[in-house]
Design a protein around this motif. Structure first.
Motif, mmCIF file in Angstrom:
data_model
loop_
_atom_site.group_PDB
_atom_site.id
_atom_site.type_symbol
_atom_site.label_atom_id
_atom_site.label_comp_id
_atom_site.label_asym_id
_atom_site.label_seq_id
_atom_site.Cartn_x
_atom_site.Cartn_y
_atom_site.Cartn_z
ATOM 1 N N UNK A 1 -17.200 -4.970 78.093
ATOM 2 C CA UNK A 1 -16.413 -3.839 77.603
ATOM 3 C C UNK A 1 -14.918 -4.051 77.717
ATOM 4 N N UNK A 2 -14.178 -3.141 77.137
ATOM 5 C CA UNK A 2 -12.736 -3.078 77.314
ATOM 6 C C UNK A 2 -12.397 -2.692 78.751
ATOM 7 N N UNK B 1 -3.760 -1.498 76.484
ATOM 8 C CA UNK B 1 -4.426 -2.512 75.670
ATOM 9 C C UNK B 1 -4.098 -2.373 74.174
ATOM 10 N N UNK B 2 -3.387 -1.321 73.822
ATOM 11 C CA UNK B 2 -2.981 -1.174 72.430
ATOM 12 C C UNK B 2 -3.716 -0.104 71.638
ATOM 13 N N UNK B 3 -4.622 0.620 72.271
ATOM 14 C CA UNK B 3 -5.312 1.700 71.576
ATOM 15 C C UNK B 3 -4.330 2.851 71.371
ATOM 16 N N UNK C 1 -7.196 7.867 83.743
ATOM 17 C CA UNK C 1 -6.823 6.493 84.087
ATOM 18 C C UNK C 1 -7.416 5.510 83.086
ATOM 19 N N UNK C 2 -8.629 5.777 82.621
ATOM 20 C CA UNK C 2 -9.239 4.917 81.605
ATOM 21 C C UNK C 2 -8.429 4.957 80.310
ATOM 22 N N UNK C 3 -8.007 6.155 79.910
ATOM 23 C CA UNK C 3 -7.193 6.294 78.708
ATOM 24 C C UNK C 3 -5.870 5.549 78.878
#
Length: 427
Positions: free
Chosen positions: A158-159, A278-280, A270-272
């Protein structure tokens, strides 16, 4: 095959942990790797977030999916178990997988999969990965079914890996200490992949840190980055105040009720943040809009859900020791005259560890969900007596709920819980 025939085939012929228990648990990922080979490795054809944990992983997964949808990404969501419809397990942008997809998948792969004796869960993971790959989702939020290291979902890279928390659950399979359970959950951590741990627990944090160091994976404990508290509740929303390390405070309206969501939201945020690095392309508006509309965007059921106003009736899927602790804590914050508790459990749980947490001044309506694993209502009633929990047993969840609601007077509260499968019969 019809849709019903397809479901009957999966449910009746193949082991399914949620229904029969430990007999469905596999000791390795050999079958999953074999089915991925047959399907030409769909697990490599989409981005993902992998979510494990004892409690909160379902809510966390749905919140993440809602935010990603709001950000405009075609978002897959894989969760388990389902409450009403098998297809709840596999969604894209909140829409359940069409029944025709399920039928054609089973028809196309039945002969090959029978040769390797796949479990229900392995079949479902294969269906999910294949569907997400063919539909070209931008990203999928994948919730583990049980544990992590040996879970059938644990073939993705996963990311980000997310582990919400660790407490006692499925001890017959995952181990009878928190350290053993943490080791199983830590099995989802992948080489070089950032990992978010939702809650700090000094007795087991070393398990995650060691695993992350071993795999050179950046690790962050969300509760060291954020502090969150429910500051206001109403019929539709929690308002959660989230403070970060810079003392900046942001208020979020979250349509998932229950004060325990303040623990889940910090792992989500924190995940967001890591996704953004990462560039999302996710902004504050996407976060706020997603959190305010989780149920609408994803179709989530059973998390502190109000199912009736007269009498006020609430259900929640919290079912293990820590989950029930949060339920009881939430109940203590609600004004009511008397509590009527519709309670059912499964027979492979640490029943005593849950019963000891329940309020003795409530009236209990003991029941048995319609699955083989469910604990007999009379047996549950007898066990409950040891903890001064009194009430009557009923032949079904529906009968118990009807009795509780009929007995409830003005300003009383009816609560339904103890097992995901009890809640499934009332939502």
């Amino acid at each position: 095959m019809t849709y019903k025939e397809t479901l009957d085939y999966l449910f009746s012929r193949l082991p399914m942990y949620q229904r029969i228990g430990a007999a469905a648990y596999k000791a390795d990922l050999k079958n999953t790797l074999a089915l991925c080979e047959i399907l030409k490795h769909p697990e490599t054809k989409f981005k993902s977030i992998h979510v494990a944990g004892t409690n909160g992983k379902g809510s966390t997964s749905h919140m993440l999916a809602a935010i990603l949808q709001k950000a405009g990404y075609k978002t897959g969501l894989y969760t388990s178990p389902h409450l009403k419809d098998f297809r709840e397990r596999i969604k894209i942008n909140g829409e359940m997988i069409p029944d025709t997809e399920l039928v054609s998948f089973v028809e196309n792969h039945k002969s090959q999969f029978e040769k390797i004796d796949l479990s229900f869960f392995e079949w479902t993971v294969g269906l999910c990965f294949d569907y997400f790959a063919r539909e070209k989702v931008d990203i999928a939020v994948i919730e583990t079914g049980l544990g992590g290291r040996l879970d059938s979902t644990n073939v993705i890279t996963p990311e980000i890996c997310v582990i919400t928390n660790i407490s006692f659950d499925h001890t017959n399979l995952l181990g009878n200490t928190l350290e053993k359970i943490a080791t199983e959950k830590a099995g989802i951590i992948k080489r070089g992949v950032p990992t978010v741990i939702g809650e700090i627990n000094e007795s087991i944090d070393h398990v995650f840190i060691h695993r992350a160091e071993e795999l050179k994976s950046p690790i962050v404990f969300a509760s060291q980055k954020f502090n969150a508290n429910v500051i206001r509740e109403n019929a539709a929303f929690n308002v959660i105040a989230v403070e970060d390390n810079s003392s900046s405070i942001q208020h979020y309206e979250v349509d998932l009720k229950g004060s325990y969501q303040s623990k889940n939201i910090i792992a989500v945020l924190e995940t967001v943040r890591l996704l953004q690095i990462k560039g999302w392309k996710i902004n504050d508006e996407h976060i706020s809009g997603g959190l305010k509309n989780v149920k609408q965007l994803t179709g989530l059921l059973g998390r502190w859900q109000r199912i009736s106003d007269n009498p006020l009736t609430i259900c929640d899927v919290g079912h293990n020791e820590s989950g029930v602790f949060e339920v009881v804590n939430q109940l203590s914050k609600i004004p009511f005259r008397h509590l009527h508790f519709v309670l059912g459990m499964v027979n492979d749980k640490e029943v005593a560890s849950v019963l000891k947490l329940l309020p003795s001044d409530a009236t209990y309506y003991f029941c048995k969900a319609g699955i083989p694993r469910a604990l007999d209502a009379n047996d549950l009633k007898d066990k409950a007596k040891e903890f001064d929990l009194t009430g009557e047993s009923y032949p079904s969840v529906a009968a118990a709920l009807n009795a509780a609601q009929s007995s409830a007077e003005e300003n009383d509260l009816v609560f339904v819980g103890g097992s995901t499968f009890v809640v499934a019969e009332v939502v």
